[in-house]
Design an enzyme around this catalytic site. Structure first.
Site, PDB file in Angstrom:
ATOM      1  N   ASP A 143       0.818  -1.213   0.000  1.00  0.00           N
ATOM      2  CA  ASP A 143       0.000   0.000   0.000  1.00  0.00           C
ATOM      3  C   ASP A 143       0.854   1.265   0.000  1.00  0.00           C
ATOM      4  O   ASP A 143       1.996   1.264   0.474  1.00  0.00           O
ATOM      5  CB  ASP A 143      -0.909   0.033   1.234  1.00  0.00           C
ATOM      6  CG  ASP A 143      -1.913  -1.103   1.259  1.00  0.00           C
ATOM      7  OD1 ASP A 143      -2.195  -1.669   0.181  1.00  0.00           O
ATOM      8  OD2 ASP A 143      -2.414  -1.414   2.354  1.00  0.00           O
ATOM      9  N   LYS A 144       0.271   2.336  -0.473  1.00  0.00           N
ATOM     10  CA  LYS A 144       0.934   3.641  -0.486  1.00  0.00           C
ATOM     11  C   LYS A 144       1.420   4.035   0.903  1.00  0.00           C
ATOM     12  O   LYS A 144       2.549   4.520   1.060  1.00  0.00           O
ATOM     13  CB  LYS A 144      -0.030   4.697  -1.031  1.00  0.00           C
ATOM     14  CG  LYS A 144       0.487   6.126  -0.970  1.00  0.00           C
ATOM     15  CD  LYS A 144      -0.565   7.107  -1.452  1.00  0.00           C
ATOM     16  CE  LYS A 144      -0.075   8.549  -1.308  1.00  0.00           C
ATOM     17  NZ  LYS A 144      -1.095   9.523  -1.761  1.00  0.00           N
TER      18      LYS A 144
END
Length: 246
Positions: A63-64
Site C-alpha cells: 500500500d501507499k
C-alpha cells in the site's frame, strides 16, 4: 537517487529490492493519478542501479501508506518466475506493525474470507459467502501499556488483508484511517509527566503503522535462497523506542 523516497537494498541483473518510504505509490493508481510513484523514480535510476536493464517488472505490491520492502524483476524471465512464486505462495512475506491495545496471547491466526471494493468507501470487507480465502498468522513481539508490536505472515495476498483482518479481530492498526480511527499518536497522550508544548508537539506516528519487513524465497536465475530485510522507517522506529521507555 531520492533518498527520502526509497533506499536500494540489493540489485543484480534479474531483480532489485528497495526499502520504500510511506506515502509513495508503487504503481499507477486510478484514484490518485498525480501522486509520486516508486516505479517511475526507480526507472530513472536504472542505468546506475542495474546497468543494462531497460525496465521494471512488478511482481507484488504494498500500500501507499505502508513503508518497507518491495521487489521488482528486471527481465521477462525473472518476472515470470517471481510472479509464479508469489502466486504459488512460495515467497514468505513478513510485516511488522503496531496495534492499539495490549495483547496477551503469543500467537493467533485470522482466517476470514475477504472481498475487495466491498462498500461505498471502496474498502475490502469480510464476506463469508462471496469473499476469497484469506489467512494471516500473527505473532506478538512486544506488548506495551497501550499498544502491541506484532509480526504478520500473510498466507494469501488479498488487498488490505492484514489491515482488515486486524480490524475484524478488534485490533486496528495504529493510524489506519480506512479501517481504524486514523488518530495520530502523541507522546503527550502516553507519558504522564510530559512537559512539552501541546501546540508545538509533533506526533510520533501519523500514518499507517505497517512496515513490510522481510521477503524470503528463491532467486529466479540461480535458484539459491534469498532473504531481504528492510529496517524500520524513522517514524516507526522512533515510536517503538518511545513505547519501550514508558
Amino acid at each position: 537517487m531520492k533518498k527520502h523516497a526509497f533506499t536500494l537494498l540489493y540489485a543484480d541483473a534479474d531483480l532489485i529490492a528497495v526499502n520504500k518510504s510511506a506515502g509513495l505509490l508503487v504503481a499507477a493508481d486510478r484514484w490518485d493519478t498525480e501522486a509520486e510513484r516508486l516505479d517511475l523514480l526507480l526507472e530513472k535510476e536504472l542505468p546506475q542501479i542495474a546497468p543494462g536493464s531497460k525496465r521494471l517488472y512488478a511482481v507484488h505490491r504494498i500500500d501507499k501508506d505502508t513503508s518497507g520492502l518491495l521487489l521488482y524483476a528486471l527481465n521477462a524471465e525473472a518476472h515470470r518466475i517471481l510472479n509464479t512464486a508469489f502466486q504459488n505462495r512460495e515467497i514468505k512475506k513478513t510485516y511488522r506493525l503496531l496495534i492499539y491495545g495490549r495483547m496477551t496471547e503469543k500467537n493467533f491466526t485470522v482466517d476470514l474470507p475477504l472481498r475487495a471494493d466491498g462498500d461505498s468507501m471502496h474498502r475490502t470487507v469480510v464476506d463469508k459467502r462471496c469473499g476469497k480465502e484469506a489467512i494471516t498468522h500473527f505473532t506478538v513481539l512486544e506488548a506495551f501499556q497501550q499498544f502491541t508490536l506484532l509480526e504478520a505472515h500473510p498466507v494469501t495476498g488479498r488487498t488490505h488483508q492484514i489491515r482488515v483482518h486486524l480490524a475484524a479481530a478488534g485490533y486496528p492498526i495504529v493510524c489506519d484511517s480506512l479501517y481504524g480511527n486514523g488518530k495520530p499518536v502523541f507522546l503527550s497522550a502516553l507519558k504522564r509527566r510530559w512537559h512539552g508544548d501541546v501546540y508545538l508537539e509533533q506526533p510520533l506516528m501519523k500514518r499507517l503503522a505497517l512496515h513490510a519487513y522481510q521477503l524470503e524465497g528463491l532467486h529466479p536465475k540461480t535458484g539459491l535462497p534469498f532473504s531481504f530485510t528492510a529496517e524500520y522507517a524513522k517514524d516507526f522506529k522512533s515510536t517503538v523506542n518511545q513505547l519501550r521507555k514508558l
